[in-house]
Design a protein around this motif. Sequence first.
Motif, PDB file in Angstrom:
ATOM      1  N   UNK A   1      -0.085  -2.317 -10.050  1.00  9.62           N
ATOM      2  CA  UNK A   1       0.200  -0.924  -9.729  1.00  9.62           C
ATOM      3  C   UNK A   1       0.174  -0.735  -8.222  1.00  9.62           C
ATOM      4  N   UNK A   2       0.962   0.205  -7.730  1.00 10.84           N
ATOM      5  CA  UNK A   2       1.018   0.547  -6.307  1.00 10.84           C
ATOM      6  C   UNK A   2       1.552   1.971  -6.201  1.00 10.84           C
ATOM      7  N   UNK A   3       1.632   2.478  -4.990  1.00  5.50           N
ATOM      8  CA  UNK A   3       2.180   3.815  -4.765  1.00  5.50           C
ATOM      9  C   UNK A   3       3.328   3.677  -3.785  1.00  5.50           C
ATOM     10  N   UNK A   4       4.427   4.366  -4.063  1.00  6.25           N
ATOM     11  CA  UNK A   4       5.604   4.346  -3.205  1.00  6.25           C
ATOM     12  C   UNK A   4       5.781   5.710  -2.564  1.00  6.25           C
ATOM     13  N   UNK A   5       6.171   5.712  -1.284  1.00  8.56           N
ATOM     14  CA  UNK A   5       6.471   6.964  -0.591  1.00  8.56           C
ATOM     15  C   UNK A   5       7.634   6.720   0.367  1.00  8.56           C
TER      16      UNK A   5
ATOM     17  N   UNK B   1      10.521  -1.594  -4.389  1.00 10.41           N
ATOM     18  CA  UNK B   1      11.295  -0.635  -3.602  1.00 10.41           C
ATOM     19  C   UNK B   1      12.084  -1.347  -2.523  1.00 10.41           C
ATOM     20  N   UNK B   2      13.115  -0.661  -2.045  1.00 10.72           N
ATOM     21  CA  UNK B   2      13.855  -1.152  -0.886  1.00 10.72           C
ATOM     22  C   UNK B   2      13.093  -0.739   0.368  1.00 10.72           C
ATOM     23  N   UNK B   3      13.621  -1.100   1.526  1.00 12.54           N
ATOM     24  CA  UNK B   3      12.945  -0.793   2.793  1.00 12.54           C
ATOM     25  C   UNK B   3      12.951   0.693   3.130  1.00 12.54           C
ATOM     26  N   UNK B   4      13.572   1.533   2.308  1.00 12.09           N
ATOM     27  CA  UNK B   4      13.549   2.977   2.554  1.00 12.09           C
ATOM     28  C   UNK B   4      12.232   3.614   2.112  1.00 12.09           C
ATOM     29  N   UNK B   5      11.367   2.827   1.494  1.00 19.52           N
ATOM     30  CA  UNK B   5      10.063   3.304   1.039  1.00 19.52           C
ATOM     31  C   UNK B   5       8.948   2.461   1.646  1.00 19.52           C
ATOM     32  N   UNK B   6       7.770   3.070   1.769  1.00 19.58           N
ATOM     33  CA  UNK B   6       6.552   2.333   2.065  1.00 19.58           C
ATOM     34  C   UNK B   6       5.848   2.054   0.747  1.00 19.58           C
ATOM     35  N   UNK B   7       5.165   0.952   0.683  1.00 22.04           N
ATOM     36  CA  UNK B   7       4.380   0.606  -0.497  1.00 22.04           C
ATOM     37  C   UNK B   7       2.909   0.630  -0.104  1.00 22.04           C
TER      38      UNK B   7
END
Length: 186
Positions: A55-59, A89-95
Amino acid sequence: SDYLKSPKKFGLPAASETRQNENDIKLFGFTNKPVENFVPAGFPFPKENDSLGKYKVFISKSLGRSNLGAVKEAQVLAKSFVGKPNEAVTETYLEVGPFASKQEAEAVDKYLHTRFVRLLVGILKNTQNAAKDVYSFVPLFDFQTNSAINWEGSVEDIDQQLFTLYGLSEEEVAFIEGHVKSLPIE
């Protein structure tokens, strides 16, 4: 000349808009709007990533300027969301993460939705880019059960706990509530 390279040019499998196999990895990206694609479980990601099965969080890395203080109720950051195992995610998000449990990831997601965090990010965020250095003022917590914060509450409850923990005055809380938009989890 051919300066723009397609993934196929490098022999990489193409992403699909639909899941082809139950083991496919969901890939979140952003073009003019958020998009979801799927890549095969054996997709050759360019870097080894220990978070893929966790699990992780994307923003999103971008959302206008913070406008903190210039407008009433600035949003500052895009809404974050919990990424499940086999999601990337692609590089448009931070993980953010990875995390040992879904509950821990959900606690971090709530924390990122608080006005408290978004105020601290807004101090450093003066462009649309929300790269990791704009989070420098954000305190880290234990997001498990032995934390100073009860992460089971709503985003608003967590904000109130943070205001109390850091001894904010009524005036400081009123400033935050008047300048940083409420961002509940849907």
